[in-house]
Scaffold this active site. Structure first.
Site, PDB file in Angstrom:
ATOM      1  N   HIS A 136       3.837   0.319   8.345  1.00 22.49           N
ATOM      2  CA  HIS A 136       4.166  -1.185   9.022  1.00 22.49           C
ATOM      3  C   HIS A 136       5.431  -1.520   8.513  1.00 22.49           C
ATOM      4  CE1 HIS A 136      -0.367  -2.102   9.199  1.00 22.49           C
ATOM      5  NE2 HIS A 136      -0.166  -1.069   9.814  1.00 22.49           N
ATOM      6  N   CYS A 169      11.311   1.932 -13.395  1.00 22.00           N
ATOM      7  CA  CYS A 169      11.470   1.185 -14.728  1.00 22.00           C
ATOM      8  C   CYS A 169      10.191   0.972 -15.319  1.00 22.00           C
ATOM      9  CB  CYS A 169      12.454  -0.010 -14.150  1.00 22.00           C
ATOM     10  SG  CYS A 169      11.399  -1.297 -13.263  1.00 22.00           S
TER      11      CYS A 169
END
Length: 147
Positions: free
Chosen positions: A98, A65
């Site tokens: 992670h 976007c």
């Protein structure tokens, strides 16, 4: 790897460039819209991509976007989705290592094509470390009220 991709009008140009980049790299790409630069709502396309990844129809997602932020917020409303805005190499690498992020979000007004290519390649090729991160991901997934 099968990748769902979507954008709003502000991200259309970068989405098209990323779609070509992905196909040239050998990825299977499912374009879920938008079809042009005509004004539209980012949340409609974030929903389509997030549902596709959440349901396992596609392996990962890419959303674009104007800033990447609206798409990221919208996508993260869905179960099993860990969307992230990518602005740096460390964002791309650490979100995968992670957080096992599965949707990359870009700002079409803020990110240059060549930079987006490098960030996306890092995002798609960096493995999840697992280990100590697995219980943390489980907490995120179980501690949300998502669709």
């Amino acid at each position: 790897m099968k990748i769902a991709i979507g954008s709003d009008h502000a991200g259309f140009s970068l989405k098209e460039a990323l779609k070509t980049f992905l196909k040239n790299k050998g990825y299977s790409v499912v374009d879920l819209g938008c079809p042009s630069t005509e004004r539209c709502d980012y949340s409609d396309y974030a929903q389509k991509v997030a549902q596709s990844v959440s349901e396992g129809t596609t392996d990962r997602g890419v959303l674009v976007c104007g800033s990447g932020i609206g798409m990221c917020i919208s996508a993260n409303r869905f179960s099993k989705i860990r969307a992230t805005v990518l602005r740096s190499f460390d964002d791309a690498r650490l979100s995968r290592e992670h957080n096992d992020a599965n949707i990359a979000c870009f700002g079409g007004r803020l990110t240059k094509e060549t930079e987006a290519y490098s960030l996306l390649e890092t995002f798609l090729t960096t493995p999840f470390e697992g280990g100590r991160h697995i219980p943390r991901i489980a907490k995120i997934d179980s501690n949300t009220n998502k669709k």
